[in-house]
Design a protein around this motif. Structure first.
Motif, PDB file in Angstrom:
ATOM      1  N   SER A  58       0.848  -1.198   0.000  1.00  0.00           N
ATOM      2  CA  SER A  58       0.000   0.000   0.000  1.00  0.00           C
ATOM      3  C   SER A  58       0.881   1.244   0.000  1.00  0.00           C
ATOM      4  CB  SER A  58      -0.920   0.010   1.220  1.00  0.00           C
ATOM      5  OG  SER A  58      -1.792  -1.100   1.196  1.00  0.00           O
ATOM      6  N   GLU A  59       0.749   2.074  -1.050  1.00  0.00           N
ATOM      7  CA  GLU A  59       1.554   3.281  -1.176  1.00  0.00           C
ATOM      8  C   GLU A  59       0.678   4.510  -1.009  1.00  0.00           C
ATOM      9  OE1 GLU A  59       3.913   3.457  -4.658  1.00  0.00           O
ATOM     10  OE2 GLU A  59       4.807   1.452  -4.361  1.00  0.00           O
ATOM     11  N   LEU A  60       1.220   5.521  -0.339  1.00  0.00           N
ATOM     12  CA  LEU A  60       0.474   6.749  -0.104  1.00  0.00           C
ATOM     13  C   LEU A  60       0.238   7.511  -1.402  1.00  0.00           C
ATOM     14  CD1 LEU A  60       2.381   7.972   3.068  1.00  0.00           C
ATOM     15  CD2 LEU A  60      -0.078   7.494   2.988  1.00  0.00           C
ATOM     16  N   THR A  61      -0.971   8.032  -1.549  1.00  0.00           N
ATOM     17  CA  THR A  61      -1.237   8.998  -2.610  1.00  0.00           C
ATOM     18  C   THR A  61      -0.704  10.361  -2.164  1.00  0.00           C
ATOM     19  OG1 THR A  61      -3.387   9.595  -1.680  1.00  0.00           O
ATOM     20  CG2 THR A  61      -3.332   7.736  -3.224  1.00  0.00           C
ATOM     21  N   ASP A  62      -0.780  11.352  -3.047  1.00  0.00           N
ATOM     22  CA  ASP A  62      -0.361  12.698  -2.659  1.00  0.00           C
ATOM     23  C   ASP A  62      -1.201  13.206  -1.489  1.00  0.00           C
ATOM     24  OD1 ASP A  62       1.622  12.770  -4.539  1.00  0.00           O
ATOM     25  OD2 ASP A  62       0.428  13.861  -6.038  1.00  0.00           O
ATOM     26  N   LEU A  63      -2.514  12.954  -1.561  1.00  0.00           N
ATOM     27  CA  LEU A  63      -3.380  13.340  -0.441  1.00  0.00           C
ATOM     28  C   LEU A  63      -2.990  12.572   0.813  1.00  0.00           C
ATOM     29  CD1 LEU A  63      -5.864  14.759   0.769  1.00  0.00           C
ATOM     30  CD2 LEU A  63      -7.277  12.874  -0.129  1.00  0.00           C
ATOM     31  N   GLY A  64      -2.707  11.282   0.640  1.00  0.00           N
ATOM     32  CA  GLY A  64      -2.322  10.461   1.784  1.00  0.00           C
ATOM     33  C   GLY A  64      -1.058  10.959   2.454  1.00  0.00           C
ATOM     34  N   LYS A  65      -0.078  11.387   1.662  1.00  0.00           N
ATOM     35  CA  LYS A  65       1.169  11.914   2.236  1.00  0.00           C
ATOM     36  C   LYS A  65       0.889  13.128   3.111  1.00  0.00           C
ATOM     37  CE  LYS A  65       4.091  10.299  -1.578  1.00  0.00           C
ATOM     38  NZ  LYS A  65       4.926  10.705  -2.734  1.00  0.00           N
ATOM     39  N   HIS A  66       0.016  13.998   2.627  1.00  0.00           N
ATOM     40  CA  HIS A  66      -0.319  15.202   3.400  1.00  0.00           C
ATOM     41  C   HIS A  66      -1.040  14.843   4.696  1.00  0.00           C
ATOM     42  CE1 HIS A  66      -1.686  19.239   4.359  1.00  0.00           C
ATOM     43  NE2 HIS A  66      -2.917  18.765   4.436  1.00  0.00           N
ATOM     44  N   VAL A  67      -2.014  13.934   4.591  1.00  0.00           N
ATOM     45  CA  VAL A  67      -2.813  13.580   5.769  1.00  0.00           C
ATOM     46  C   VAL A  67      -1.960  12.847   6.800  1.00  0.00           C
ATOM     47  CG1 VAL A  67      -4.747  12.183   6.598  1.00  0.00           C
ATOM     48  CG2 VAL A  67      -4.992  13.550   4.519  1.00  0.00           C
ATOM     49  N   VAL A  68      -1.134  11.896   6.365  1.00  0.00           N
ATOM     50  CA  VAL A  68      -0.306  11.140   7.300  1.00  0.00           C
ATOM     51  C   VAL A  68       0.733  12.038   7.957  1.00  0.00           C
ATOM     52  CG1 VAL A  68       1.449   9.318   7.459  1.00  0.00           C
ATOM     53  CG2 VAL A  68      -0.682   8.897   6.233  1.00  0.00           C
ATOM     54  N   SER A  69       1.316  12.955   7.189  1.00  0.00           N
ATOM     55  CA  SER A  69       2.286  13.885   7.771  1.00  0.00           C
ATOM     56  C   SER A  69       1.649  14.698   8.894  1.00  0.00           C
ATOM     57  CB  SER A  69       2.833  14.812   6.686  1.00  0.00           C
ATOM     58  OG  SER A  69       3.688  15.788   7.237  1.00  0.00           O
ATOM     59  N   THR A  70       0.451  15.203   8.664  1.00  0.00           N
ATOM     60  CA  THR A  70      -0.257  15.968   9.692  1.00  0.00           C
ATOM     61  C   THR A  70      -0.662  15.080  10.857  1.00  0.00           C
ATOM     62  OG1 THR A  70      -1.103  17.452   7.971  1.00  0.00           O
ATOM     63  CG2 THR A  70      -2.193  17.517  10.112  1.00  0.00           C
ATOM     64  N   ALA A  71      -1.072  13.844  10.555  1.00  0.00           N
ATOM     65  CA  ALA A  71      -1.479  12.910  11.614  1.00  0.00           C
ATOM     66  C   ALA A  71      -0.339  12.649  12.578  1.00  0.00           C
ATOM     67  CB  ALA A  71      -1.958  11.602  10.993  1.00  0.00           C
ATOM     68  N   ARG A  72       0.884  12.517  12.060  1.00  0.00           N
ATOM     69  CA  ARG A  72       2.041  12.260  12.931  1.00  0.00           C
ATOM     70  C   ARG A  72       2.278  13.431  13.881  1.00  0.00           C
ATOM     71  NH1 ARG A  72       5.267   9.654   7.887  1.00  0.00           N
ATOM     72  NH2 ARG A  72       4.848   7.453   8.349  1.00  0.00           N
ATOM     73  N   VAL A  73       2.108  14.649  13.359  1.00  0.00           N
ATOM     74  CA  VAL A  73       2.273  15.822  14.223  1.00  0.00           C
ATOM     75  C   VAL A  73       1.227  15.827  15.332  1.00  0.00           C
ATOM     76  CG1 VAL A  73       2.190  18.341  14.306  1.00  0.00           C
ATOM     77  CG2 VAL A  73       3.344  17.203  12.402  1.00  0.00           C
ATOM     78  N   VAL A  74      -0.014  15.539  14.957  1.00  0.00           N
ATOM     79  CA  VAL A  74      -1.106  15.522  15.942  1.00  0.00           C
ATOM     80  C   VAL A  74      -0.853  14.466  17.005  1.00  0.00           C
ATOM     81  CG1 VAL A  74      -3.557  15.057  16.284  1.00  0.00           C
ATOM     82  CG2 VAL A  74      -2.812  16.457  14.351  1.00  0.00           C
ATOM     83  N   LEU A  75      -0.452  13.270  16.590  1.00  0.00           N
ATOM     84  CA  LEU A  75      -0.207  12.182  17.547  1.00  0.00           C
ATOM     85  C   LEU A  75       0.965  12.512  18.464  1.00  0.00           C
ATOM     86  CD1 LEU A  75      -0.770   9.083  15.244  1.00  0.00           C
ATOM     87  CD2 LEU A  75      -2.256   9.879  17.094  1.00  0.00           C
TER      88      LEU A  75
END
Length: 329
Positions: A58-75
């Motif tokens: 499973s590879e991140l889409t461009d949207l996925g990269k943005h969402v996961v990057s923000t998710a890591r900051v939130v966590l």
């Protein structure tokens, strides 16, 4: 986005890190259908695909990269919030041990000494350039211990609930380009630096500002403060290109920068150990000082020039030596 939950963010991060829904499900203790259902729910909320399924995983889409990057900051922020809340709930006498310090070479050794002396207590550090700010944080209870330089106006401060002792009176060495003729000398005369640019911290963070002005005036010139930085690697890169700056005496020379003593009477700056008299370190100031003394000794030999200076100037570290003798006895 308000419908997102922390478990959704952890799911996204697990898939991104493992590259597989199966592996992510195993990590999180979920079945693969349950994890897939969570992923579809998140994608409906954000309005787009976050992962592409490929033969390699499973590879991140461009949207996925943005969402996961923000998710890591939130966590990360949530984890820090929980840690801080737990620290507060434990009360001021149960840790962690909060240490503030100016940038110094022996901080790592100090952390190790404190962990050994105060077994089971977590040690956290905060490095700032301003000794005045460190003292303010110590008095306000935001720190238990601070390593700072004696600064202009310290004697006029009202200091309550803090025990302060001199660790060592550090000489100011000078950093010059290694390819400068001055670097060939064992000691450097301050007057020979009159025509050079100087690297100093910004004025509001420079505790040695008046000292530099005074000693240079006595040598017959006004220092040309051309570069301002608090970051050592940046300062060294500027020195390598022709500037000069004060240097921690234990700093070893490099292929680009030479660290040398100054000739004449040493320019001494007292390095202080300040400990709160209440809370976690209440009644333990002597133990803390002994930790700092042992830690400082670990750096003296890093620069042979400083090791020689140290041996020739015992009065500059008499209190430190006395503390070590008491510990040895």
């Amino acid at each position: 986005m308000a419908e997102l939950e922390l478990r959704h963010l952890r799911t996204l991060c697990a898939i991104a890190e493992t590259g597989s829904l199966t592996k992510a499900a195993a990590r999180l203790g979920l079945t693969q259908p349950a994890l897939s259902a969570q992923l579809r729910s998140v994608e409906r909320i954000v309005g787009g695909l976050l992962f592409e399924r490929k033969p390699t995983g499973s590879e991140l889409t461009d949207l996925g990269k943005h969402v996961v990057s923000t998710a890591r900051v939130v966590l990360d922020d949530v984890d820090q919030l929980v840690d801080l809340a737990r620290d507060r709930a434990r009360g001021p006498d149960r840790g962690p041990l909060l240490v503030g310090s100016i940038p110094t070479l022996f901080l790592g050794s100090l952390v190790s000494e404190l962990r050994s002396r105060f077994a089971g207590i977590q040690v956290r550090t905060n490095i700032v350039r301003s000794s005045a700010q460190l003292l303010d944080d110590l008095i306000a209870g935001r720190l238990h211990l601070a390593i700072l330089e004696r600064f202009e106006g310290l004697e006029r401060r009202e200091i309550r609930g803090v025990e302060m002792r001199t660790l060592v009176s550090e000489p100011q060495f000078i950093a010059v380009p290694a390819n400068d003729p001055l670097a060939e000398q064992d000691v450097i005369d301050l007057r020979d630096l009159a025509g050079m640019d100087w690297v100093t911290p910004p004025p509001e963070q420079d505790g040695l500002r008046m000292l530099l002005h005074t000693v240079c005036a006595a040598a017959g010139f006004t220092p040309r403060r051309t570069h301002h930085t608090t970051e050592s690697s940046t300062a060294w890169s500027l020195v390598a290109q022709g500037a000069a700056c004060f240097a921690d005496p234990a700093t070893p020379s490099t292929a680009e920068v030479a660290i040398r003593p100054l000739s004449g009477p040493p320019i001494l700056v007292p390095l202080l150990v300040a400990t709160r008299q209440s809370g976690l370190l209440g009644g333990r100031a002597q133990d803390v000082y002994a930790c700092a003394a042992r830690a400082y000794m670990s750096i003296v030999d890093l620069n042979p020039d400083y090791a020689r200076w140290w041996a020739e100037h015992p009065r500059a570290h008499a209190e430190l030596d006395a503390a070590l003798r008491v510990q040895a006895g």
